[in-house]
Every structure is written in C-alpha cells, then in structure tokens.
Design an enzyme around this catalytic site. Structure first.
Site, PDB file in Angstrom:
ATOM      1  N   SER A  48       1.137  -1.244   0.081  1.00  0.00           N
ATOM      2  CA  SER A  48      -0.407   0.430   0.444  1.00  0.00           C
ATOM      3  C   SER A  48       0.719   1.214   0.178  1.00  0.00           C
ATOM      4  O   SER A  48       0.583   2.092  -0.271  1.00  0.00           O
ATOM      5  CB  SER A  48      -1.233   0.155   1.151  1.00  0.00           C
ATOM      6  N   ASP A 336      -2.045   8.668   8.328  1.00  0.00           N
ATOM      7  CA  ASP A 336      -2.751   7.344   8.789  1.00  0.00           C
ATOM      8  C   ASP A 336      -1.923   6.642   9.246  1.00  0.00           C
ATOM      9  O   ASP A 336      -0.696   7.287  10.384  1.00  0.00           O
ATOM     10  CB  ASP A 336      -3.886   6.713   8.051  1.00  0.00           C
ATOM     11  N   HIS A 339       0.402   4.980   6.940  1.00  0.00           N
ATOM     12  CA  HIS A 339       0.919   5.582   5.954  1.00  0.00           C
ATOM     13  C   HIS A 339       2.009   7.350   5.702  1.00  0.00           C
ATOM     14  O   HIS A 339       1.474   7.456   7.125  1.00  0.00           O
ATOM     15  CB  HIS A 339       0.252   5.632   4.380  1.00  0.00           C
TER      16      HIS A 339
END
Length: 388
Positions: A48, A336, A339
C-alpha cells in the site's frame, strides 16, 4: 497495508529502452528504433505504500482507500487509490527521472500501447508470502505481481518483438517495496499462524527463501537492475506505538526490521555473485525514516509519533471520511496509522535519490538528458507498429 517497505516504495525507476509513457505512437518517429534521450520507464512492485489504484479494480478487496480524505493533496484533489493524502514515494521518484507516474497494471489491456511504458503492480495488503494479507480477501501478492509482469513482457514482445522487449527488460530497474505486511499483517498478528508456528529466526529464513525464489524468477524474466527497499522502523509507526504502554516505539519490532534488512542485504549480495549481470541492492529506508521520527523539526515537521487524522489503532487505522484532519498536513510525518504523508514522502524520495547519486548508482541529468542508471544500456525508444 502497513506497507512500509514500500516506503521506499522508495522509489523507482526502470531505465528502459522503451517509449516514455508521455509519448504516443503518433509522436514517435516512423522508424522501428530511434535513439533518443528519453526518461526512464518505471516498474514498481509493492504494497500500500506504492499502490496507485490496483486494489480499486478488485471488487472484493478490503484494502482500499477510495474515499475522502485520501488524495486531498494530490493534483486532482480526489482519491486515486494511493494510501496517502498526496503522492507516493514512487510518484516523486518518477518525477525526478522526468517520467510520469507508472499506471496501475489492472487499468491496462494487454493490447494497449501503454504496456511499453511504466507499470505499477503494487497492491495494498501484499507481502512476500502468499498468505500475508489473506484477510483483505483480494490483493496481489508478490507472486501475483511477478506473473502480471510476465504478461506485460509478453505483450511487449507482441508489439515490438522479442529482441527489443528483452533489451528493454534487461535495461530496466525494478523497484520493490515489500516485507512490512509480512510483519504487521502476519507475523505480529495473534490470529495468523505464522507467528505461532515459527520463531522469528525461522520466519526470517522463510522470508529469505521465498524472496530468493521470487527475485530469481524476475531475473529469469530478464530483470537485472533491482532496488529492494529495506524495512523502515516498523515499531515506530502509529499502529505499533499504540501497543506500547507509554506510546513509544516497540524496540523488539524495530529489531525484527533490522534483522530482516541484514538478511535481505546478504541475500541480494549472494544473488549478484551467482547470477551473471545481476545488479541488486538494498535501499536503506530504516535510517531515513528513523531520522524523520527522531528529528521531525529538522525537516519541517511538528509531529512524528501520531497520525494527521488521529486514527492510531491496530485495527483499521485509515483516514475514514468521518476522521478529523489535522490543521496542517505538512506538519505530520504520518498521514494515517500506517502510511507516511505526502510531505514525508517528498523528504524520503529526496534522500533516496541523493543516496543513489552518492553511491554512484545514478548519474544525474545534465539539463538535456534525464538521470541514468549506471550499467544500464543507453536509452533508446522503440516505436510500436502503427495502427491502421
């Protein structure tokens, strides 16, 4: 999704003998092969930290971020499938090489001319191990991503011939950012078998055995220049800090990351010695990210221990539309619970590029030509057959 290995996503490029993604077939000379100064083609494999929208095409995937506030600082202002408020490290590195961000693989048809340009195979939730991320239902594991790269190469062969496609792949640099999820969403999860079945030394052995097979497979497909992103200090990301009693970094998890990095470096060196022409190296993401965490003010940040949208939980941890955003997103290292922010990604990419130049792996551009990777063939541009 913890996706920190990507953290360096680090970056990446693929210096290739292929048309840059910004060029169209109509704009390319009519000759089959034309020598030109062109930016690199970029191939990205990862999780991600590097995903630019692949998971949006997976109907059942639970690892998605296609809702506000993701993308709020991207050029469109809308969610794009990037797990941050703006750009990934790979986006920024591509710009440094004069290339556009590589497109998500799942957005392509194999007959598209875009198969000759940069491609991003990264998928939120992915790991080196196929079982990592299984509770996200749908995602592209590293083995899946390699298989899709093989499809891209076959599509290139169909368009420009085997010789040109092989030269393109041989001259490319592959950026790989994986491994974080194998810890955060596997080994460290009490409900995943790997953390119960294996000791950490055994788990490292499993990861290296798997990675050896995967990188050798990429080599057999023609990859020669590979930058593998080492793990960042996983024990310091917000989703891990909440596991501690005092909100500080988890030293044991950071020790795992360092042990992984040492083993990966040794593996890459062994592959270089065994495989003719292989140039594989480990990017030191750990030091770069730890510097941002320990000295945020030095780089213009105010906060490095919590996330901008205040979602520091071990379950979820994404900036949902109901989240309250921080007043200034440039103040935060983390967007977040997993990340890094756009601002942090800029600093990380700057350091990574500087390290590449400093070690002699990359020769900077001179104003008339883009940066080039040492040892890669001189860039050429191969025009696909003209459509009738």
């Amino acid at each position: 999704m913890a996706a920190f290995a990507a953290m360096v996503a680090i970056a990446v490029l693929a210096l290739a003998t292929v048309a840059d993604a910004a060029s169209t077939p109509a704009a390319v000379a009519a000759t089959a092969t034309t020598t030109t100064k062109s930016p690199p083609v970029i191939y990205i494999f990862g999780d991600s930290m590097s995903d630019v929208g692949n998971n949006n095409y997976l109907l059942l995937s639970l690892a998605k971020c296609n809702y506000p506030w993701y993308g709020i600082d991207y050029k469109t202002g809308y969610p794009t499938g990037r797990f941050t408020n703006g750009r990934t490290i790979g986006d920024i590195m591509a710009a440094k090489f004069g290339a556009p961000p590589p497109v998500p693989f799942l957005s392509l048809y194999m007959t598209d001319d875009e198969v000759l340009g940069g491609v991003n195979f990264a998928s939120g939730g992915a790991g080196l191990l196929n079982e990592t991320g299984i509770y996200f239902v749908q995602y592209l594991s590293f083995d899946n991503q390699i298989s899709y790269f093989e499809q891209i190469k076959n599509a290139m062969i169909a368009k420009i011939g085997k010789k040109a496609a092989e030269e393109t792949v041989n001259g490319a640099i592959f950026q790989i950012g994986l491994g974080s999820n194998d810890y955060v969403n596997n080994f460290l999860r009490p409900f995943m078998a790997d953390g119960i079945v294996y000791t950490h030394d055994e788990f490292i052995g499993l990861l290296m055995e798997t990675m050896d097979r995967q990188l050798t497979r990429l080599y057999d497909l023609g990859a020669r220049h590979i930058w593998f992103s080492g793990l960042a200090p996983l024990g310091c990301i917000p989703s891990q800090r909440v596991e501690s009693d005092d909100g500080e970094c988890l030293d044991d998890v950071n020790a795992y990351a360092l042990q992984f990095n040492a083993a990966a470096k040794k593996l890459l060196e062994g592959l270089n010695a065994k495989l003719p022409g292989a140039r594989m190296s480990l990017s030191d993401c750990y030091s770069i990210v730890m510097e941002l965490i320990d000295h945020p003010q030095k780089y213009g940040f105010k906060t490095s221990h919590t996330s901008c949208c205040d979602v520091d939980t071990t379950v979820g941890g994404l900036c949902l539309p109901t989240a309250q955003l921080c007043a200034d997103r440039k103040d935060f290292v983390f967007w977040d619970a997993y990340h890094t922010s756009d601002a942090a990604n800029q600093i990380i990419a700057d350091r990574l590029f500087a390290d590449m130049v400093g070690t002699g792996a990359v020769v900077p551009g001179d104003g008339t030509s883009p940066p080039r990777v040492v040892g890669a063939p001189a860039p050429t541009r191969v025009a696909p057959p003209r459509k009738p």
